[in-house]
Design a protein around this motif. Structure first.
Motif, PDB file in Angstrom:
ATOM      1  N   SER A 213      43.525  44.157  27.853  1.00 43.26           N
ATOM      2  CA  SER A 213      42.063  44.011  27.825  1.00 43.26           C
ATOM      3  C   SER A 213      41.567  42.752  28.524  1.00 43.26           C
ATOM      4  O   SER A 213      40.363  42.600  28.736  1.00 43.26           O
ATOM      5  CB  SER A 213      41.563  44.021  26.377  1.00 43.26           C
ATOM      6  OG  SER A 213      42.176  42.975  25.637  1.00 43.26           O
ATOM      7  N   SER A 214      42.462  41.834  28.892  1.00 45.84           N
ATOM      8  CA  SER A 214      42.035  40.606  29.566  1.00 45.84           C
ATOM      9  C   SER A 214      41.905  40.782  31.076  1.00 45.84           C
ATOM     10  O   SER A 214      41.404  39.895  31.762  1.00 45.84           O
ATOM     11  CB  SER A 214      43.039  39.477  29.285  1.00 45.84           C
ATOM     12  OG  SER A 214      44.272  39.715  29.966  1.00 45.84           O
ATOM     13  N   TRP A 215      42.354  41.908  31.581  1.00 47.43           N
ATOM     14  CA  TRP A 215      42.360  42.091  33.035  1.00 47.43           C
ATOM     15  C   TRP A 215      40.952  42.150  33.615  1.00 47.43           C
ATOM     16  O   TRP A 215      40.087  42.875  33.103  1.00 47.43           O
ATOM     17  CB  TRP A 215      43.080  43.397  33.377  1.00 47.43           C
ATOM     18  CG  TRP A 215      44.565  43.239  33.558  1.00 47.43           C
ATOM     19  CD1 TRP A 215      45.389  42.397  32.870  1.00 47.43           C
ATOM     20  CD2 TRP A 215      45.395  43.950  34.476  1.00 47.43           C
ATOM     21  NE1 TRP A 215      46.681  42.549  33.303  1.00 47.43           N
ATOM     22  CE2 TRP A 215      46.713  43.496  34.289  1.00 47.43           C
ATOM     23  CE3 TRP A 215      45.163  44.944  35.417  1.00 47.43           C
ATOM     24  CZ2 TRP A 215      47.796  43.991  35.019  1.00 47.43           C
ATOM     25  CZ3 TRP A 215      46.217  45.440  36.149  1.00 47.43           C
ATOM     26  CH2 TRP A 215      47.524  44.956  35.955  1.00 47.43           C
ATOM     27  N   ASN A 216      40.755  41.403  34.712  1.00 45.97           N
ATOM     28  CA  ASN A 216      39.554  41.576  35.516  1.00 45.97           C
ATOM     29  C   ASN A 216      39.950  42.325  36.789  1.00 45.97           C
ATOM     30  O   ASN A 216      41.118  42.640  37.005  1.00 45.97           O
ATOM     31  CB  ASN A 216      38.882  40.226  35.832  1.00 45.97           C
ATOM     32  CG  ASN A 216      39.831  39.255  36.537  1.00 45.97           C
ATOM     33  OD1 ASN A 216      40.767  39.672  37.229  1.00 45.97           O
ATOM     34  ND2 ASN A 216      39.601  37.970  36.350  1.00 45.97           N
ATOM     35  N   TRP A 217      38.967  42.608  37.631  1.00 44.90           N
ATOM     36  CA  TRP A 217      39.258  43.427  38.813  1.00 44.90           C
ATOM     37  C   TRP A 217      40.160  42.699  39.804  1.00 44.90           C
ATOM     38  O   TRP A 217      40.991  43.321  40.469  1.00 44.90           O
ATOM     39  CB  TRP A 217      37.949  43.846  39.483  1.00 44.90           C
ATOM     40  CG  TRP A 217      37.208  44.854  38.670  1.00 44.90           C
ATOM     41  CD1 TRP A 217      36.178  44.626  37.805  1.00 44.90           C
ATOM     42  CD2 TRP A 217      37.459  46.264  38.628  1.00 44.90           C
ATOM     43  NE1 TRP A 217      35.774  45.795  37.211  1.00 44.90           N
ATOM     44  CE2 TRP A 217      36.533  46.825  37.704  1.00 44.90           C
ATOM     45  CE3 TRP A 217      38.360  47.104  39.278  1.00 44.90           C
ATOM     46  CZ2 TRP A 217      36.492  48.185  37.427  1.00 44.90           C
ATOM     47  CZ3 TRP A 217      38.320  48.465  38.994  1.00 44.90           C
ATOM     48  CH2 TRP A 217      37.400  48.991  38.082  1.00 44.90           C
ATOM     49  N   GLN A 218      40.011  41.397  39.888  1.00 47.56           N
ATOM     50  CA  GLN A 218      40.866  40.634  40.803  1.00 47.56           C
ATOM     51  C   GLN A 218      42.320  40.711  40.367  1.00 47.56           C
ATOM     52  O   GLN A 218      43.222  40.846  41.193  1.00 47.56           O
ATOM     53  CB  GLN A 218      40.404  39.165  40.855  1.00 47.56           C
ATOM     54  CG  GLN A 218      41.116  38.340  41.924  1.00 47.56           C
ATOM     55  CD  GLN A 218      40.937  38.908  43.323  1.00 47.56           C
ATOM     56  OE1 GLN A 218      39.839  39.326  43.690  1.00 47.56           O
ATOM     57  NE2 GLN A 218      42.015  38.946  44.091  1.00 47.56           N
ATOM     58  N   ARG A 219      42.560  40.642  39.073  1.00 44.47           N
ATOM     59  CA  ARG A 219      43.921  40.769  38.551  1.00 44.47           C
ATOM     60  C   ARG A 219      44.496  42.150  38.883  1.00 44.47           C
ATOM     61  O   ARG A 219      45.669  42.277  39.227  1.00 44.47           O
ATOM     62  CB  ARG A 219      43.914  40.547  37.035  1.00 44.47           C
ATOM     63  CG  ARG A 219      45.236  40.774  36.325  1.00 44.47           C
ATOM     64  CD  ARG A 219      46.311  39.805  36.786  1.00 44.47           C
ATOM     65  NE  ARG A 219      47.535  39.977  36.007  1.00 44.47           N
ATOM     66  CZ  ARG A 219      48.733  39.571  36.413  1.00 44.47           C
ATOM     67  NH1 ARG A 219      48.860  38.951  37.585  1.00 44.47           N
ATOM     68  NH2 ARG A 219      49.795  39.755  35.658  1.00 44.47           N
ATOM     69  N   LEU A 220      43.661  43.172  38.782  1.00 45.65           N
ATOM     70  CA  LEU A 220      44.118  44.517  39.114  1.00 45.65           C
ATOM     71  C   LEU A 220      44.547  44.595  40.581  1.00 45.65           C
ATOM     72  O   LEU A 220      45.610  45.143  40.906  1.00 45.65           O
ATOM     73  CB  LEU A 220      43.001  45.523  38.842  1.00 45.65           C
ATOM     74  CG  LEU A 220      43.238  46.946  39.350  1.00 45.65           C
ATOM     75  CD1 LEU A 220      44.428  47.593  38.649  1.00 45.65           C
ATOM     76  CD2 LEU A 220      42.008  47.812  39.177  1.00 45.65           C
ATOM     77  N   ILE A 221      43.728  44.063  41.485  1.00 47.94           N
ATOM     78  CA  ILE A 221      44.044  44.124  42.911  1.00 47.94           C
ATOM     79  C   ILE A 221      45.328  43.355  43.217  1.00 47.94           C
ATOM     80  O   ILE A 221      46.171  43.803  44.007  1.00 47.94           O
ATOM     81  CB  ILE A 221      42.874  43.563  43.740  1.00 47.94           C
ATOM     82  CG1 ILE A 221      41.610  44.400  43.513  1.00 47.94           C
ATOM     83  CG2 ILE A 221      43.231  43.530  45.216  1.00 47.94           C
ATOM     84  CD1 ILE A 221      41.761  45.865  43.850  1.00 47.94           C
ATOM     85  N   GLU A 222      45.526  42.209  42.560  1.00 47.56           N
ATOM     86  CA  GLU A 222      46.745  41.414  42.782  1.00 47.56           C
ATOM     87  C   GLU A 222      47.990  42.179  42.351  1.00 47.56           C
ATOM     88  O   GLU A 222      49.006  42.204  43.060  1.00 47.56           O
ATOM     89  CB  GLU A 222      46.644  40.083  42.025  1.00 47.56           C
ATOM     90  CG  GLU A 222      45.590  39.138  42.590  1.00 47.56           C
ATOM     91  CD  GLU A 222      45.361  37.936  41.687  1.00 47.56           C
ATOM     92  OE1 GLU A 222      45.990  37.884  40.589  1.00 47.56           O
ATOM     93  OE2 GLU A 222      44.557  37.057  42.057  1.00 47.56           O
ATOM     94  N   CYS A 223      47.920  42.803  41.160  1.00 49.63           N
ATOM     95  CA  CYS A 223      49.076  43.570  40.673  1.00 49.63           C
ATOM     96  C   CYS A 223      49.309  44.812  41.527  1.00 49.63           C
ATOM     97  O   CYS A 223      50.453  45.186  41.798  1.00 49.63           O
ATOM     98  CB  CYS A 223      48.871  43.971  39.216  1.00 49.63           C
ATOM     99  SG  CYS A 223      49.188  42.635  38.048  1.00 49.63           S
ATOM    100  N   ALA A 224      48.218  45.436  41.951  1.00 53.09           N
ATOM    101  CA  ALA A 224      48.356  46.632  42.794  1.00 53.09           C
ATOM    102  C   ALA A 224      49.064  46.285  44.094  1.00 53.09           C
ATOM    103  O   ALA A 224      49.888  47.062  44.594  1.00 53.09           O
ATOM    104  CB  ALA A 224      46.981  47.225  43.069  1.00 53.09           C
ATOM    105  N   SER A 225      48.751  45.114  44.637  1.00 53.54           N
ATOM    106  CA  SER A 225      49.403  44.675  45.873  1.00 53.54           C
ATOM    107  C   SER A 225      50.903  44.473  45.655  1.00 53.54           C
ATOM    108  O   SER A 225      51.716  44.826  46.502  1.00 53.54           O
ATOM    109  CB  SER A 225      48.757  43.378  46.363  1.00 53.54           C
ATOM    110  OG  SER A 225      49.398  42.909  47.524  1.00 53.54           O
ATOM    111  N   ALA A 226      51.270  43.923  44.491  1.00 55.21           N
ATOM    112  CA  ALA A 226      52.687  43.704  44.187  1.00 55.21           C
ATOM    113  C   ALA A 226      53.416  45.021  43.932  1.00 55.21           C
ATOM    114  O   ALA A 226      54.630  45.130  44.168  1.00 55.21           O
ATOM    115  CB  ALA A 226      52.818  42.787  42.967  1.00 55.21           C
ATOM    116  N   PRO A 333      42.449  49.385  28.846  1.00 55.14           N
ATOM    117  CA  PRO A 333      41.020  49.365  29.193  1.00 55.14           C
ATOM    118  C   PRO A 333      40.831  49.131  30.690  1.00 55.14           C
ATOM    119  O   PRO A 333      41.681  48.512  31.342  1.00 55.14           O
ATOM    120  CB  PRO A 333      40.475  48.189  28.367  1.00 55.14           C
ATOM    121  CG  PRO A 333      41.485  47.955  27.287  1.00 55.14           C
ATOM    122  CD  PRO A 333      42.796  48.326  27.877  1.00 55.14           C
ATOM    123  N   VAL A 334      39.740  49.609  31.254  1.00 55.54           N
ATOM    124  CA  VAL A 334      39.454  49.318  32.654  1.00 55.54           C
ATOM    125  C   VAL A 334      39.194  47.827  32.803  1.00 55.54           C
ATOM    126  O   VAL A 334      38.749  47.170  31.854  1.00 55.54           O
ATOM    127  CB  VAL A 334      38.246  50.136  33.167  1.00 55.54           C
ATOM    128  CG1 VAL A 334      38.550  51.617  33.178  1.00 55.54           C
ATOM    129  CG2 VAL A 334      37.001  49.836  32.349  1.00 55.54           C
TER     130      VAL A 334
END
Length: 473
Positions: A213-226, A333-334
């Motif tokens: 639940s702490s994820w923001n959109w920037q965190r999502l993009i960083e993990c997606a890149s990895a 959560p999104v």
């Protein structure tokens, strides 16, 4: 082709056989005095044992749909001569997966053998598609999502539906969504928030923490890149121009659309324009898909199943396409932008005011929201039933359905649920608005043109009064 029996799918196949024969009798495809295929032929056709076929036929006998004649076969009776009532139930294409509707209809028939339900799949849920069927009394009960409900409300056509009794056993915020001026026109049936769905094995392989639940959109993009491996899998992809998914970002960062004094939408210099601009910037950082995958909505679930996609935004309804997959997945959560908000999808049941069999139609709706039917949805699908005790049921799982371990997440994030109407946007404005947003997000339209075009397209709706959105918990 002969279907091989499987214990896992025995019940659905038996229900399918019974429902199919029943509907063929009700629609006249099987006429009175006509004989059914032999028990052996039915067993081969539906992948059942002869003994199971006999049980199904016995059910039809008890409903006085057929009569068994020893050493000859099963003959069709005329339901009209037995005082039976037939109601037509129109449902959207996804309902069989969303709610295992044919199982529920079979359960209803066992309780009400003199009320026969003719299941009618519908091509869509648009107002113009629904309205003629209702006016002509061709459908007695229909499934209806929230956006369809808004279309009827904006056309002043909610009187096409019977006023239903509010049920305290259902989540109040679902009933609020379908109520206007204190009158409930659609009974909540199932619901789902949008959530993140992800492949756990991919996170473990890359040594990454799973989404929370702490994820923001920037965190999502960083993990997606990895997680992204060119030529092997995509870390994350989401068309924000898809209205439901785009609404998440707009609600989180933009709040609601502003309007000018004449009712037209206003974008320039607003918080919503900041959200639209931010969405474009975020979208530019999401890897592009090959042309062969441009039909993204149809391909994403299959890519998840095949391990070709690590993260996606889905509903609990869509999880039904993963329930038989050999996939170690979970949900979260999104991501958020400070305010943890997500879009709520609601499906309800409405009774046609022009129906000649309204009492029978109401009995069907009452059954569909009963403890028995709602628990069947919870136990046999990944969808969320509207009844609180059914949705929050925590009994032993059969293990047949591959559910995420965090299935109960929906309870934790109820305060984050928002409806499409919270955007202060008319449903009739949606198509034109998102057509313009797609062009802007694709870099094919500048900001000034977007603002002007959006104001112009909302002009025809400027005199329509928006009802306040029901308060969410």
């Amino acid at each position: 082709m002969v279907r091989r029996p499987s214990r896992k799918t025995f019940r659905p196949r038996l229900d399918e056989m019974v429902t199919s024969i029943r509907n063929n009798i009700l629609t006249g495809s099987l006429e009175p005095e006509q004989y059914l295929p032999s028990e052996k032929q039915l067993a081969e056709l539906y992948g059942l044992s002869v003994q199971s076929v006999r049980k199904g036929l016995d059910l039809l006998v008890s409903e006085r749909m057929i009569v068994k004649i020893p050493k000859i076969g099963s003959k069709v009776l005329d339901p009209a001569e037995k005082g039976a009532v037939t109601i037509r139930f129109g449902y959207s294409p996804t309902i069989p997966d969303d709610a295992d509707i044919h199982r529920l209809i079979a359960m209803f028939h066992r309780e009400h053998p003199n009320i026969h339900v003719q299941a009618v799949p519908l091509g869509g849920q648009l107002y113009d598609q629904f309205k003629p069927y209702l006016d002509n009394g061709m459908l007695d009960v229909v499934t209806m999502n929230y956006n369809s409900y808004l279309q009827f409300a904006e056309h002043g056509s909610l009187d096409d539906f019977e006023i239903l009794e509010r049920q305290d056993a259902l989540y109040p915020f679902l009933s609020d969504a379908f109520a206007k001026d204190g009158q409930l026109r659609v009974q909540p049936f199932t619901f789902s928030p949008l959530v993140l769905c992800y492949n756990r094995a991919h996170f473990i392989q890359q040594g990454l923490q799973e989404p929370n639940s702490s994820w923001n959109w920037q965190r999502l993009i960083e993990c997606a890149s990895a997680l992204d491996i060119p030529g092997e899998r995509v870390g994350f992809h989401c068309y924000f121009s898809t209205p439901n998914r785009a609404s998440i970002m707009l609600l989180q960062k933009g709040g609601s659309f502003e309007r000018r004094e004449d009712g037209r939408l206003k974008l320039a210099g607003t918080r919503m324009m900041d959200a639209i601009r931010y969405s474009r910037e975020l979208y530019e950082h999401i890897p592009s898909l090959p042309n062969s995958l441009m039909n993204w909505e149809a391909e994403k679930v299959q890519m998840l199943r095949q391990g070709k996609l690590s993260i996606a935004i889905l509903s609990f309804f869509t999880l039904n396409h993963l329930r038989d997959a050999e996939l170690d997945y979970d949900i979260a959560p999104v991501p958020h932008l400070g305010d943890a908000l997500t879009v709520l999808i609601v499906i309800g049941l409405a009774v046609n005011r022009h129906s000649k069999n309204k009492e029978a139609a109401k009995k069907l709706v009452d059954f569909m929201i009963s403890s028995q039917a709602q628990l069947a949805i919870r136990q046999n699908t990944c969808s969320l039933p509207a009844r609180v005790t059914a949705a929050e049921w925590s009994g032993p799982d059969s293990g047949v359905i591959n559910r995420p371990s965090r299935f109960s997440l929906f309870r934790e994030i109820i305060p984050s649920y928002r409806l499409f109407s919270d955007l202060n946007l008319l449903e009739s404005e949606m198509h034109g608005l998102f057509s313009e947003l797609r062009l802007y997000w694709a870099g094919l339209q500048d900001e000034a043109t977007l603002c002007r075009r959006v104001e112009e397209l909302s002009g025809s709706s400027a005199d329509t009064t928006l009802s306040p959105s029901p308060a969410m918990p």
